[in-house]
Write an enzyme that holds these catalytic residues in place. Structure first.
Site, mmCIF file in Angstrom:
data_model
loop_
_atom_site.group_PDB
_atom_site.id
_atom_site.type_symbol
_atom_site.label_atom_id
_atom_site.label_comp_id
_atom_site.label_asym_id
_atom_site.label_seq_id
_atom_site.Cartn_x
_atom_site.Cartn_y
_atom_site.Cartn_z
ATOM 1 C CG HIS A 17 62.000 57.250 16.524
ATOM 2 N ND1 HIS A 17 61.256 56.070 16.166
ATOM 3 C CD2 HIS A 17 63.176 57.053 15.666
ATOM 4 C CE1 HIS A 17 61.786 55.513 15.189
ATOM 5 N NE2 HIS A 17 63.055 56.046 14.849
ATOM 6 N NE ARG A 90 69.442 53.328 15.237
ATOM 7 C CZ ARG A 90 68.418 52.709 14.289
ATOM 8 N NH1 ARG A 90 67.452 52.115 14.625
ATOM 9 N NH2 ARG A 90 68.438 53.214 13.129
HETATM 10 P P1 ADP Z 1 64.102 53.347 12.276
HETATM 11 O O1 ADP Z 1 65.629 53.420 11.973
HETATM 12 O O2 ADP Z 1 64.004 52.893 13.727
HETATM 13 O O3 ADP Z 1 63.381 52.150 11.499
HETATM 14 P P2 ADP Z 1 63.845 55.814 11.273
HETATM 15 O O4 ADP Z 1 64.121 55.570 10.036
HETATM 16 O O5 ADP Z 1 62.385 56.513 11.483
HETATM 17 O O6 ADP Z 1 63.843 54.747 12.262
HETATM 18 O O7 ADP Z 1 64.815 56.752 12.022
HETATM 19 C C1 ADP Z 1 64.796 58.248 12.148
HETATM 20 C C2 ADP Z 1 65.980 58.669 12.834
HETATM 21 O O8 ADP Z 1 66.059 58.277 14.298
HETATM 22 C C3 ADP Z 1 67.317 58.237 12.117
HETATM 23 O O9 ADP Z 1 68.148 59.071 12.231
HETATM 24 C C4 ADP Z 1 67.642 57.286 13.072
HETATM 25 O O10 ADP Z 1 69.295 57.130 13.219
HETATM 26 C C5 ADP Z 1 67.361 57.495 14.442
HETATM 27 N N1 ADP Z 1 66.868 56.623 15.290
HETATM 28 C C6 ADP Z 1 66.089 55.693 15.172
HETATM 29 N N2 ADP Z 1 66.050 54.820 16.226
HETATM 30 C C7 ADP Z 1 66.887 55.265 17.186
HETATM 31 C C8 ADP Z 1 67.396 55.129 18.392
HETATM 32 N N3 ADP Z 1 66.993 53.852 19.100
HETATM 33 N N4 ADP Z 1 68.223 55.868 19.215
HETATM 34 C C9 ADP Z 1 68.702 57.028 18.393
HETATM 35 N N5 ADP Z 1 68.406 57.179 17.311
HETATM 36 C C10 ADP Z 1 67.527 56.521 16.648
#
Ligand code: ADP
Length: 160
Positions: A17, A90
């Protein structure tokens, strides 16, 4: 002035994030990291705590602000005069869901554009749920979450 919203649950914020936040902050004038409440998931940290933790790890980024919201994302975008929703991608597995969300958000509000940033390869396996799973079982989460978040997650699982 282009304002972007970066929504998610951030339970907890990970290095994946943070990487997206940093890259978005270098492109847009202002990035509003928006902690969304998700009624279908029982969170580890409260909305307020998640906001505080993200504020702590982004304090060196002057054009990043952190807020929480529990309504429709496109309404929040309107309220904030944001033209862009940022999403991180991802793997192909993220694509289908994000594609559907992006099209639905466009239908709800065609003024707001969803922009995707690809993860850095070293974070492609990283998700908040994987971090929680590892920490719950006593594994090391160093390098997966920003410094300062690690201790908070470890403490949570010691207490729960
Ligand atoms: P998670 O999928 O980790 O539970 P969230 O729902 O909080 O997290 O994700 C918020 C945003 O961040 C989404 O757009 C998700 O695709 C993106 N995201 C989560 N982890 C990563 C990562 N490792 N690299 C790039 N983007 C990410």
């Amino acid at each position: 002035m282009t304002i972007a919203i970066y929504p998610g649950s951030f339970d907890p914020v990970t290095n994946g994030h943070l990487d997206i936040i940093q890259r978005a902050a270098s492109i847009y004038d202002e990035v509003i990291v928006t902690v969304m409440s998700n009624s279908s998931k029982k969170p580890m940290f409260s909305l307020g705590k998640r906001v505080k933790l993200i504020e702590k790890v982004t304090e060196n980024l002057p054009n990043v602000v952190v807020e929480s919201y529990s309504g429709l994302l496109v309404d929040f975008a309107d309220q904030k005069k944001a033209k862009v929703i940022i999403k991180g991608l991802r793997a192909v597995s993220d694509f289908e869901y994000e594609f559907q969300m992006a099209l639905m958000n466009r239908k709800l509000n065609p003024q707001v554009e969803t922009m995707f940033l690809m993860t850095q390869s070293q974070y492609s396996y990283l998700s908040s749920s994987v971090v929680k799973e590892v920490a719950k079982l006593g594994g090391c989460i160093k390098g997966l979450v920003p410094e300062g978040i690690e201790a908070e997650v470890v403490r949570y699982f010691n207490e729960h």
